[in-house]
Motif scaffolding. Structure first.
Motif, mmCIF file in Angstrom:
data_model
loop_
_atom_site.group_PDB
_atom_site.id
_atom_site.type_symbol
_atom_site.label_atom_id
_atom_site.label_comp_id
_atom_site.label_asym_id
_atom_site.label_seq_id
_atom_site.Cartn_x
_atom_site.Cartn_y
_atom_site.Cartn_z
ATOM 1 N N GLN A 1 -3.760 12.037 -6.443
ATOM 2 C CA GLN A 1 -4.546 11.457 -5.369
ATOM 3 C C GLN A 1 -5.143 10.139 -5.844
ATOM 4 O O GLN A 1 -5.212 9.871 -7.051
ATOM 5 N N THR A 2 -5.591 9.327 -4.910
ATOM 6 C CA THR A 2 -6.170 8.044 -5.300
ATOM 7 C C THR A 2 -7.394 8.219 -6.199
ATOM 8 O O THR A 2 -7.639 7.399 -7.090
ATOM 9 N N LEU B 1 2.123 7.586 -6.431
ATOM 10 C CA LEU B 1 1.194 8.675 -6.720
ATOM 11 C C LEU B 1 1.730 10.008 -6.205
ATOM 12 O O LEU B 1 1.649 11.040 -6.896
ATOM 13 N N GLN B 2 2.291 9.995 -5.012
ATOM 14 C CA GLN B 2 2.793 11.233 -4.420
ATOM 15 C C GLN B 2 3.894 11.866 -5.257
ATOM 16 O O GLN B 2 3.998 13.090 -5.330
ATOM 17 N N LEU C 1 -6.710 1.912 -0.184
ATOM 18 C CA LEU C 1 -6.605 2.877 -1.277
ATOM 19 C C LEU C 1 -7.968 3.297 -1.832
ATOM 20 O O LEU C 1 -8.117 4.394 -2.374
ATOM 21 N N SER D 1 0.823 -2.586 -8.720
ATOM 22 C CA SER D 1 1.812 -2.892 -7.686
ATOM 23 C C SER D 1 1.873 -4.390 -7.443
ATOM 24 O O SER D 1 0.911 -5.124 -7.695
ATOM 25 N N GLU E 1 0.823 -1.210 0.000
ATOM 26 C CA GLU E 1 0.000 0.000 0.000
ATOM 27 C C GLU E 1 0.859 1.264 0.000
ATOM 28 O O GLU E 1 0.588 2.222 -0.741
ATOM 29 N N GLU E 2 1.907 1.276 0.810
ATOM 30 C CA GLU E 2 2.732 2.485 0.905
ATOM 31 C C GLU E 2 3.527 2.736 -0.365
ATOM 32 O O GLU E 2 3.736 3.896 -0.755
ATOM 33 N N LYS F 1 1.073 4.347 -2.751
ATOM 34 C CA LYS F 1 0.844 5.756 -2.386
ATOM 35 C C LYS F 1 2.031 6.625 -2.795
ATOM 36 O O LYS F 1 1.867 7.751 -3.288
#
Length: 335
Positions: A74-75, A68-69, A100, A136, A61-62, A65
């Motif tokens: 954003q999701t 995207l960052q 997410l 991912s 998950e990280e 994220k």
């Protein structure tokens, strides 16, 4: 002209763009030669969680994220999330998708999952079904050992042919437009089973599938080894890579000078005791989102063929004496 070419391959008419990549790896991977290409190297393989399995969920998950960052997304900007892992019912991906809250496709292709996701994400974008896809995959040495072989607490001696499941996750953002390397074509693998049943020798089980996909890719797309600066497998390790070289030579194709393997790149096998090298869904994901993506962006590689292999075994069916089916998927990426 149709997008399908040959029996198993696809030419993308509007090649999707890889606009962002991110990865997280464990302590052993951070001690290897690719450390500078990793975004986050964990000091603790538990990652602050109460179990190895939940640590892997968090890694996946990280890393998603973080991808995207890096490009300020954003999701809610993402149309679909494609992910997979090694654990039963792909729990790492399922729990990451829970956090997410992006429309989700869960995938299982063992160690080939990262390229399977890359292929399917490219199909969604080139087909006009999505503007942006997040993908991912992950693996964790300690969770995989507990599921597929022996809990590490038992101290079971590993065989020389065994590979070390990487503690790693990698994520990519694919978009219809933007700046970055492009996915030009791909080949969907077939399941190949040559009767190998030793779960401690996955390289031997997967090498025939890699050979089949590489040869099919060249035939379908009318390319050859000269079309690529580098052909990278993931993850055959030393045993599987040697077998692949031999299998291709039997078909009149010598790729020994152009082949590399993610499972051999991620560790310093001279100093780190990883036996035959690395494996796991996170291995190709971390190597591609780190070293290889950087070299594509810097134009050190103009054309790269990534061939990810997977041993599609089940602990239960393996204990019943069944052989190990394997698969390999390929994508051609242009810098």
């Amino acid at each position: 002209m149709g997008k399908k070419c040959g029996q198993q391959s696809i030419n993308f008419s509007q090649p999707p763009v890889i606009t962002s990549g991110a990865n997280i790896v464990g302590p052993e991977e951070g001690e290897g030669p690719l450390a500078s290409g990793f975004d986050w190297i964990l000091d603790d393989p538990l990652f602050g969680e109460k179990s190895w399995e939940m640590a892997e969920c968090k890694m996946l998950e990280e890393s998603a994220k973080l991808a995207l960052q890096k490009i300020a997304l954003q999701t809610q900007d993402v149309d679909f999330f494609l992910a997979g892992d090694l654990l039963n019912q792909i729990i790492s991906s399922n729990y990451a998708a829970r956090g997410l809250e992006i429309p989700f496709f869960g995938l299982y292709g063992a160690c080939s999952t990262f390229v399977e996701a890359l292929l399917l994400g490219s199909i969604l974008i080139d087909g006009g079904f999505a503007q942006r896809v997040l993908l991912s995959s992950s693996s964790h040495h300690l969770s995989a050992e507990r599921q597929f072989r022996h809990p590490v607490e038992q101290g079971v001696q590993r065989l020389a042919t065994a590979q070390w499941t990487t503690t790693a996750s990698g994520a990519l953002v694919l978009e219809m437009q933007g700046e970055g390397p492009r996915v030009n074509r791909g080949t969907v693998g077939k399941v190949v089973d040559m009767g190998v049943s030793d779960v401690h020798n996955m390289g031997a089980a997967m090498a025939p599938a890699a050979a089949d996909t590489i040869l099919t890719h060249f035939q379908d797309t009318e390319t050859n080894s000269d079309s690529y600066d580098l052909i990278v497998t993931g993850d055959l390790g030393s045993v599987g890579q040697a077998a692949l070289v031999d299998l291709l030579k039997q078909r009149g194709l010598d790729l020994e000078e152009k082949l590399q393997d993610c499972g051999l790149l991620i560790y310093d096998t001279g100093k780190q005791d990883m036996h035959a090298g690395g494996s796991g869904c996170g291995c190709a994901a971390a190597v591609f989102t780190g070293l290889l993506l950087q070299k594509l962006r810097e134009k050190q590689y103009q054309n790269l063929l990534l061939v990810a292999t997977g041993a599609l075994m089940s602990p239960i069916i393996s204990q019943q004496g069944e052989s190990i089916p394997a698969i390999a998927h390929a994508v051609a990426v242009t810098g």
